[in-house]
Design an enzyme around this catalytic site. Structure first.
Site, PDB file in Angstrom:
ATOM      1  N   GLY A  79       0.833  -1.199   0.000  1.00  0.00           N
ATOM      2  CA  GLY A  79       0.000   0.000   0.000  1.00  0.00           C
ATOM      3  C   GLY A  79       0.864   1.244   0.000  1.00  0.00           C
ATOM      4  O   GLY A  79       1.968   1.246  -0.540  1.00  0.00           O
ATOM      5  N   GLU A  80       0.349   2.324   0.549  1.00  0.00           N
ATOM      6  CA  GLU A  80       1.039   3.621   0.654  1.00  0.00           C
ATOM      7  C   GLU A  80       1.190   4.328  -0.688  1.00  0.00           C
ATOM      8  O   GLU A  80       1.636   5.467  -0.739  1.00  0.00           O
ATOM      9  CB  GLU A  80       2.439   3.482   1.270  1.00  0.00           C
ATOM     10  CG  GLU A  80       2.493   2.874   2.644  1.00  0.00           C
ATOM     11  CD  GLU A  80       3.912   2.785   3.197  1.00  0.00           C
ATOM     12  OE1 GLU A  80       4.856   3.313   2.554  1.00  0.00           O
ATOM     13  OE2 GLU A  80       4.103   2.176   4.264  1.00  0.00           O
TER      14      GLU A  80
END
Length: 362
Positions: free
Chosen positions: A322-323
């Protein structure tokens, strides 16, 4: 011809989106044929370059000089019920880490020529005022037993996402990436995808941050219960976000839709962002034409969502962080696609022959 948008209503606050420029895309495809290479020899790089040209409505396209990542942070009540390998307090800790420049997204942005912004949409604890200006609430509800949000909070979160997109585009961003941070956020993301694609929970649920078998069973049960609660509203994207989503996901949906309305290309990241994209496309029909998928996550529901959106990922690296991390790795490919389409010589300019003649064949 530009389509006439449908009127907005309280239950559908996202409008259909006109497509990128077909003329610029055709010009880019024609230019590809004139460049000093065999036709199609750069594979999907050629299609990506044509997509950027269509988004910019110009051929050759301009280099991307201000790609921007916005990480949407939010907690989820379901996280306290053992669906994640990490405790809920990690969300706020990671927000501080993003701000300090110490996360994977910061390192990848540096080498990709992008910059990073983090916004607290629904972190459980208070965060620095520099990131909390669009905060909707403290944590979303536990979707297996209560609604994630109220109706007004869904609309406020979507509006926050739209405002953030406007802020970035108005500040000069020429490509946007949405990232996510929130312990437990793959649970509502998977519930939304499974509900919208009519997929059984056991076929959609992954390991998220790395839960063990017992955690996977708890997560599957939570998603099953959330889907049961969401079944009556699955055809209403706003109500679906209220019942089984979260403030961060709703904000991302607004962000992705507004980026398309602002004619700004987007690289989608992994599971959570793509869940938001799936919901956004349900209301803002046509927004998907402004997006490419950076990579395919190891989470099974991510592949399900990409197939539903009819978007093929650029990379498959078994990532699941993610991120915005996977999208940032793919950003290098987008830079390469623009550079080859814009900077290569044509056969005519370089004096390179384009076909075998009778003289050269002897």
């Amino acid at each position: 011809m530009t389509a006439t948008p449908e009127p907005e209503t309280n239950s559908t606050p996202l409008r259909p989106v006109p497509p990128p420029s077909a003329g610029a895309r055709n010009d880019a495809a024609a230019r590809q044929l004139s460049l000093t290479k065999p036709s199609g020899s750069l594979g999907r790089l050629e299609a990506v370059g044509e997509w950027i040209a269509a988004c910019q409505d110009r051929c050759p396209p301009s280099p991307l000089v201000r790609p921007r990542v916005v990480v949407f942070a939010g907690d989820h009540g379901v996280a306290v019920h053992g669906v994640s390998a990490y405790p809920p307090e990690v969300t706020a800790q990671m927000v501080a880490n993003f701000t300090a420049g110490g996360a994977a997204v910061n390192a990848l942005a540096q080498v990709s020529g992008a910059s990073v912004r983090v916004v607290d949409i629904s972190v459980l604890t208070d965060t620095d005022p520099s990131v909390s200006g669009h905060k909707i609430r403290k944590s979303s509800g536990s979707i297996d037993r209560e609604d994630a949000l109220t109706h007004d909070e869904v609309l406020a979160a979507i509006d926050a996402g739209r405002a953030i997109a406007d802020e970035e585009v108005d500040s000069g961003a020429d490509l946007l990436i949405a990232g996510d941070m929130g312990i437990g956020n793959t649970t509502p993301a998977t519930a939304l995808i499974a509900a919208l694609t009519d997929t059984e929970p056991v076929a959609a649920v992954g390991r998220g941050t790395g839960v063990d078998d017992a955690g996977w069973i708890r997560k599957t049960a939570a998603i099953r219960d959330a889907m049961r609660r969401a079944r009556p509203v699955v055809k209403d994207p706003i109500a679906l976000l209220r019942v089984a989503g979260g403030a961060d996901i709703a904000a991302m949906a607004g962000f992705l839709a507004q980026a398309a309305h602002r004619r700004t290309p987007v690289i989608l990241d992994g599971l959570v962002v793509t869940a938001a994209a799936l919901v956004a496309e349900e209301s803002a029909r046509g927004a998907r034409e402004w997006w490419v998928a950076g990579h395919r996550s190891t989470e099974p529901s991510h592949s399900i969502a990409l197939k539903h959106l009819r978007i093929e990922p650029l990379l498959e690296l078994d990532m699941r962080l993610g991120e915005g991390s996977g999208a940032l790795v793919a950003l290098g490919l987008v830079h390469a696609a623009v550079a080859t389409l814009s900077n290569m010589s044509t056969f005519a300019d370089a004096g390179v022959s384009t076909e075998i003649t009778a003289d050269t064949a002897e």
